[in-house]
Design an enzyme around this catalytic site. Sequence first.
Site, short mmCIF file in Angstrom:
data_model
loop_
_atom_site.label_atom_id
_atom_site.label_comp_id
_atom_site.label_asym_id
_atom_site.label_seq_id
_atom_site.Cartn_x
_atom_site.Cartn_y
_atom_site.Cartn_z
N GLU A 125 -42.25 41.11 6.52
CA GLU A 125 -43.26 40.06 6.65
C GLU A 125 -43.62 39.83 8.12
OE1 GLU A 125 -42.40 36.59 4.39
OE2 GLU A 125 -42.07 37.78 2.57
N GLY A 339 -47.42 70.72 31.42
CA GLY A 339 -48.73 70.09 31.22
C GLY A 339 -49.27 70.33 29.81
N GLU A 362 -37.67 50.13 8.88
CA GLU A 362 -36.48 49.88 8.03
C GLU A 362 -35.35 49.28 8.85
OE1 GLU A 362 -35.19 52.34 5.06
OE2 GLU A 362 -37.09 53.37 4.85
C1 FAD Z 1 -45.32 52.72 10.55
C2 FAD Z 1 -44.58 51.60 9.88
C3 FAD Z 1 -44.36 51.65 8.50
C4 FAD Z 1 -43.70 50.61 7.85
N1 FAD Z 1 -43.53 50.65 6.49
C5 FAD Z 1 -42.93 49.61 5.85
C6 FAD Z 1 -42.80 49.59 4.42
O1 FAD Z 1 -43.21 50.51 3.72
N2 FAD Z 1 -42.21 48.50 3.84
C7 FAD Z 1 -41.73 47.45 4.56
O2 FAD Z 1 -41.21 46.52 3.98
N3 FAD Z 1 -41.85 47.44 5.92
C8 FAD Z 1 -42.44 48.48 6.58
N4 FAD Z 1 -42.57 48.47 7.95
C9 FAD Z 1 -42.09 47.32 8.69
C10 FAD Z 1 -40.84 47.62 9.51
O3 FAD Z 1 -39.71 47.77 8.67
C11 FAD Z 1 -40.67 46.51 10.56
O4 FAD Z 1 -41.76 46.62 11.47
C12 FAD Z 1 -39.36 46.63 11.29
O5 FAD Z 1 -38.29 46.31 10.43
C13 FAD Z 1 -39.30 45.75 12.51
O6 FAD Z 1 -39.65 44.43 12.22
P1 FAD Z 1 -40.69 43.67 13.18
O7 FAD Z 1 -41.89 44.55 13.31
O8 FAD Z 1 -40.86 42.30 12.64
O9 FAD Z 1 -39.98 43.61 14.60
P2 FAD Z 1 -39.04 42.45 15.16
O10 FAD Z 1 -37.91 42.22 14.20
O11 FAD Z 1 -39.90 41.27 15.53
O12 FAD Z 1 -38.49 43.11 16.47
C14 FAD Z 1 -39.13 42.98 17.75
C15 FAD Z 1 -38.11 43.32 18.85
O13 FAD Z 1 -37.05 42.37 18.81
C16 FAD Z 1 -35.82 43.03 18.70
N5 FAD Z 1 -34.93 42.28 17.80
C17 FAD Z 1 -35.25 41.67 16.62
N6 FAD Z 1 -34.17 41.09 16.09
C18 FAD Z 1 -33.14 41.37 16.92
C19 FAD Z 1 -31.74 41.05 16.92
N7 FAD Z 1 -31.19 40.34 15.93
N8 FAD Z 1 -30.98 41.50 17.93
C20 FAD Z 1 -31.53 42.21 18.96
N9 FAD Z 1 -32.84 42.55 19.02
C21 FAD Z 1 -33.62 42.14 18.02
C22 FAD Z 1 -36.16 44.38 18.07
O14 FAD Z 1 -35.23 45.39 18.40
C23 FAD Z 1 -37.50 44.72 18.66
O15 FAD Z 1 -37.32 45.34 19.91
C24 FAD Z 1 -43.23 49.50 8.61
C25 FAD Z 1 -43.44 49.48 10.00
C26 FAD Z 1 -44.10 50.50 10.63
C27 FAD Z 1 -44.33 50.42 12.13
#
Ligand code: FAD
Length: 380
Positions: A125, A339, A362
């Site tokens: 989400e 390059g 994930e």
């Molecule tokens: C190409 C792509 C395909 C995807 N496909 C799916 C799908 O099919 N189904 C689905 O459900 N999701 C999907 N996702 C979502 C994906 O699983 C999430 O983007 C991912 O889990 C990261 O969550 P976020 O984007 O909210 O990042 P955030 O959790 O906001 O992370 C942002 C930063 O904060 C850091 N961070 C966050 N929490 C912590 C912590 N506790 N400790 C230390 N550092 C932390 C992270 O390392 C990162 O650097 C997809 C994403 C992409 C990019």
Amino acid sequence: MKDMEKERLMIKTAAEKTAQRIVQPRAAKIDAVGEFPWDLVEAFGKQGFLSILLPESYGGTDGNLTSFCIVIEEIAKVCGSSSLIILAQGMGTLPLLLEGNPSQKDLYFTEISEKNSLTAFALNEMEGESEEFPTHTRAEKHGKDFLINGRKCFITHGSLAKFYSVFAVTQPGHGGEAISAFMVEDGTPGLVFGKREEKIGMRGAVMTDLIFENCRVPHENLLGKEGEGWKIAIDTLNRSKPAIGALAVGIAQGALDFAVHYANERIQFGKPISSFQAIQFMIADMATQVEAARALVFKAASQMDAKIEDAEKLPTISKVFASEVAMKVTTDAVQILGGYGYMRDYPVERMMRDAKVTQIYEGVNQTDRWTVTQHLLRNF
Ligand SMILES: Cc1cc2nc3c(=O)[nH]c(=O)nc-3n(C[C@H](O)[C@H](O)[C@H](O)COP(=O)(O)OP(=O)(O)OC[C@H]3O[C@@H](n4cnc5c(N)ncnc54)[C@H](O)[C@@H]3O)c2cc1C
């Protein structure tokens, strides 16, 4: 040779042939145009790659993760986006395989195996996890139905899939047991899709948000029991993490193979660059990392296949390690090409862009590391 090994060799050979003959010639264009390859969906369907985790009676391998990882790795060697189709399909299917009842399984598995219908896994989400729930999307009971409201973000196969495994809060205040899992069919009133996301890599794959506005889902679409959703999500992720690792290993191996080929062809100072020790050591380190990542990934997959208790640690370790290797090896492959590595004419820059997401989705590698540590600390 034992039957299981024979079967895996057959699967590997089929995946290798498909990768080389059908996928590789399409890979550059899929990336350049950002085209979703429906023709490959059909080809993968014919080979049984879209139903590989399904029970044997539906043409699958009864959830065999090792076979799943073999196929993913072979396809990823030539095209990350195409491999992601198989991975996302498996993820969408796993909740059903793990907790679907017989009539749900029959309905959806028949459709998947006969029509190559796509599935998707919808957990993530936009808003961060609240203190209480890992998801904000709600599913409230209305008579015999549930009304789902909320938004899932960056869902692979969003707008393309026929079936979505969706996780939503049904029992606020129950912590991990607050969440339930549902199969939501495309075309259900109240389910709409956000824009297609523009990405730096995996450009052939389609991601959209799923927006639920009073989306009415019948009780029959509940997977498992109410409150079991979080467990289903975690059980799915534990199985898909080695598969992401396999995708990362495939991309890294593809980049390594190309870099070795290039190093033998490219002449500088009157010699192939592969004769310079600096390049030789890079290649040796790349190969070492790829082999180590592959060993971890397949160990994790085989532990899951053997249903070894408490197997959560190794899938996460394998995903973290393999994704870090993929990023490092693809970056080094670009370096070996100099390059030319930076130019779109060669595939290694695409592989580097594709590799990046394996460190992110994930569960970002930072939170995955946290999972590993929690696991270790629990055991002291
Ligand atoms: C190409 C792509 C395909 C995807 N496909 C799916 C799908 O099919 N189904 C689905 O459900 N999701 C999907 N996702 C979502 C994906 O699983 C999430 O983007 C991912 O889990 C990261 O969550 P976020 O984007 O909210 O990042 P955030 O959790 O906001 O992370 C942002 C930063 O904060 C850091 N961070 C966050 N929490 C912590 C912590 N506790 N400790 C230390 N550092 C932390 C992270 O390392 C990162 O650097 C997809 C994403 C992409 C990019």
